[in-house]
Scaffold this motif. Structure first.
Motif, PDB file in Angstrom:
ATOM      1  N   ASP A 151      47.386  34.857  46.683  1.00  8.81           N
ATOM      2  CA  ASP A 151      47.985  35.596  45.977  1.00  8.81           C
ATOM      3  C   ASP A 151      46.788  35.992  44.850  1.00  8.81           C
ATOM      4  N   VAL A 152      46.044  34.790  44.638  1.00 11.01           N
ATOM      5  CA  VAL A 152      44.877  35.036  43.596  1.00 11.01           C
ATOM      6  C   VAL A 152      43.899  35.827  44.162  1.00 11.01           C
ATOM      7  N   HIS A 191      27.696  37.832  40.071  1.00 14.16           N
ATOM      8  CA  HIS A 191      27.680  37.911  41.427  1.00 14.16           C
ATOM      9  C   HIS A 191      28.713  36.864  41.895  1.00 14.16           C
ATOM     10  N   THR A 192      29.713  37.403  42.369  1.00 15.04           N
ATOM     11  CA  THR A 192      30.995  36.960  42.824  1.00 15.04           C
ATOM     12  C   THR A 192      31.182  37.072  44.445  1.00 15.04           C
ATOM     13  N   ILE A 193      31.488  36.148  45.180  1.00 18.38           N
ATOM     14  CA  ILE A 193      31.733  36.219  46.470  1.00 18.38           C
ATOM     15  C   ILE A 193      32.895  35.594  46.871  1.00 18.38           C
ATOM     16  N   PHE A 243      38.435  31.764  49.618  1.00 17.38           N
ATOM     17  CA  PHE A 243      37.558  31.013  48.377  1.00 17.38           C
ATOM     18  C   PHE A 243      37.157  31.927  47.687  1.00 17.38           C
ATOM     19  N   VAL A 244      36.902  31.700  46.317  1.00 18.90           N
ATOM     20  CA  VAL A 244      36.215  32.675  45.525  1.00 18.90           C
ATOM     21  C   VAL A 244      35.052  31.753  44.865  1.00 18.90           C
TER      22      VAL A 244
END
Length: 550
Positions: A114-115, A89-91, A105-106
């Motif tokens: 770029d990321v 579960h990624t935000i 933010f990840v």
């Protein structure tokens, strides 16, 4: 898949929080209601650049969060490469501050834009009529062919051997460059090496030569001092040894009168023995010293050579000269052995070429095997989308060079009408035709690989009736294996969604805001009826809407 989207203080959106399910979702709303705003907000969290005009209230920051279930996307490698904690579960969160600064933010870890963009491209594919140009790119076309050909393993093997081939090719080029450049210096380096080798350099030789030079250059003074010393020790009247002999005899008598006298006698005896030994060595040295002009000249020449070499090579010791000699020896040997090294590397490159060529042929054979199927599938689907005469010419031709995805040139030509000349897609296909071709290709790809969430932005513009119905069916079929969104004005497409959202505007004393809500079954009927017949709902429009939903 996208599970939740939260947007605060962006354009006309004050505060919006929407949850999504898997499958096919449709988004509708009147022109100007803010569907493009919704898409714009999502694109920011996928890495698009932003500016202060994005803020609804210029005194508050804009926050956009998108929650994703990434468990099916094989992204652990991406997270590891960018030093991010992987979570199923990624935000993704984007903040735009009133100062104009932007933060990304990840999973609460700060990242560069770029990321975020790189991750966003792996999570959502936003497709609109303006983005169909990707369809005209050769690399994308080959990706479609390779998906059908199940070429993934072949491409991995090919790229491993391609890397080894490139490494060998680069090393050969470096050897050839070295040979070309070093040949110019080889003669000079050989001369310097011979000069140093002729000096017979050894550690400590300079100190030894300098000592011998000082002795030969001062031989007369040395002989004079040795003779003086010998005289002082051995003179019959006043010589030191004679006086010490008298002292020794005197103390021999005292030694019988106590231990203290005995100890003193032993010390005098020891001094006499030492001085007698010195006298003997002085005599030997004096007899051995002689002038030797020839040897002095030889040593002087050797020292001058060392000094000249040290000055030439800008060093201060023989050890440093030895290091220079060894370095030159390595350079000379490298040049003299370069031919054999080049031959060895050429043989290695030939072998690497054969290996990568073998994998390239595997890829080409697999591609050629699926081209008939790709052509027929494309043409059948486009027939159903109102392009009955659409045909393709697809061919794989061997290339002269190795590429990142094989050694092939793809010929991908299109004709929309009978009797029309075949041409490249970007030259002969209209925007609407490209949209339908892209939809068909995406549908084919969805059967062979795990695609990211697909967002179709009004690609059904300009079509109606049965064609729009078929486009909706295609997206619905894609939704069986992936998450698909379609922003649409067509009721035929909107009705195919597993769920439907409506984007609308609200006005109050505080101003205008854009809202979005998930429609109930009854609300969907009314929305579709309005899309069919306008705000005035007729019984026929309502009946037609119910029929579409069924």
């Amino acid at each position: 898949m996208l599970t939740n989207l939260s947007i605060q203080n962006y354009a006309l959106i004050d505060d919006m929080n929407v949850s999504f399910a898997e499958g096919f979702t449709t988004i509708t709303g009147e022109t100007g209601a803010g569907k493009s705003i919704l898409l714009g907000g999502l694109s920011l969290v996928l890495g698009k650049r932003a500016d202060l005009t994005s803020l609804k209230n210029q005194e508050r920051k804009c926050i956009i969060e998108a929650d994703f279930d990434v468990s099916k996307y094989s992204l652990k490698h991406f997270f590891a490469n960018h030093d991010l904690d992987y979570e199923n579960h990624t935000i993704l969160r984007r903040e735009i501050l009133p100062s104009g600064k932007s933060r990304a933010f990840v999973n609460d870890s700060p990242v560069t834009l770029d990321v975020m963009k790189g991750l966003g491209e792996r999570l959502v594919d936003v497709h609109s009529q303006h983005q169909t140009l990707r369809l005209t790119e050769n690399d994308f076309q080959l990706k479609v062919v390779d998906a059908l050909a199940d070429n993934q393993d072949n491409l991995v093997g090919y790229r491993v051997h391609l890397s080894a081939y490139k490494k060998a090719a680069n090393e050969l080029e470096e050897l050839l460059d070295f040979q070309a450049n070093s040949n110019k210096e080889h003669d000079y380096n050989s001369f310097l090496l011979k000069e140093l080798e002729s000096a017979n350099l050894k550690d400590g030789m300079q100190e030894s030569l300098e000592t011998e030079y000082e002795q030969l250059n001062n031989v007369e003074q040395i002989m004079e001092q040795l003779s003086l010393g010998h005289q002082l020790l051995n003179d019959e009247q006043m010589g030191i040894l004679g006086k010490l002999a008298d002292l020794k005899r005197a103390f021999q008598h005292l030694s019988d009168y106590g231990d203290n006298y005995k100890s003193l006698n032993e010390r005098v005896q020891s001094i006499f023995i030492e001085m007698d030994d010195v006298a003997g060595e002085l005599e030997t040295l004096r007899d051995g010293v002689e002038a030797n002009p020839n040897r002095l000249e030889t040593i002087n020449g050797q020292l001058q050579l060392l000094y000249d070499l040290q000055k030439k090579h800008q060093v201060g010791t023989v050890l440093e000269l030895i290091a220079v000699r060894d370095q030159l020896s390595g350079k000379v040997d490298a040049v003299e052995n370069i031919e054999s090294k080049i031959r060895e590397k050429e043989q290695e490159l030939q072998q690497k070429t054969k290996e990568v060529e073998t994998w390239a042929i595997k890829i080409r054979d697999a591609r050629n095997a699926v081209i008939p199927k790709l052509k027929s599938t494309l043409q059948e689907n486009l027939y159903a989308l109102g392009m009955p005469s659409a045909t393709f010419k697809i061919a794989i031709n061997p290339s002269d060079s190795f590429k990142v995805n094989g050694k092939d040139d793809l010929v991908f030509l299109f004709s929309a009408n009978k009797g029309s000349e075949y041409g490249e897609l970007k030259k002969v296909a209209s925007g609407g035709e490209l949209s339908r071709i892209m939809l068909t290709i995406k549908a084919i790809l969805a059967q062979y690989e795990q695609l990211p969430t697909m967002m179709f932005d009004e690609i059904d513009t300009g079509v109606s009736g049965e064609i729009s119905n078929r486009m909706g069916e295609i997206m619905k079929e894609m939704g069986q294996t992936m998450q698909v969104f379609s922003i649409t004005h067509l009721p035929q497409v909107a009705s195919k969604g597993r769920q439907q959202f409506k984007v609308f505007k609200e006005e109050d004393v505080m101003g205008t805001t854009t809202q979005m809500k998930k429609l109930t079954q009854e609300e969907r009927v009314r929305e579709l009826a309005e899309m069919l017949g306008g705000k005035t709902l007729s019984e026929s429009a309502l009946a037609h809407a119910k029929q579409l939903l069924q």
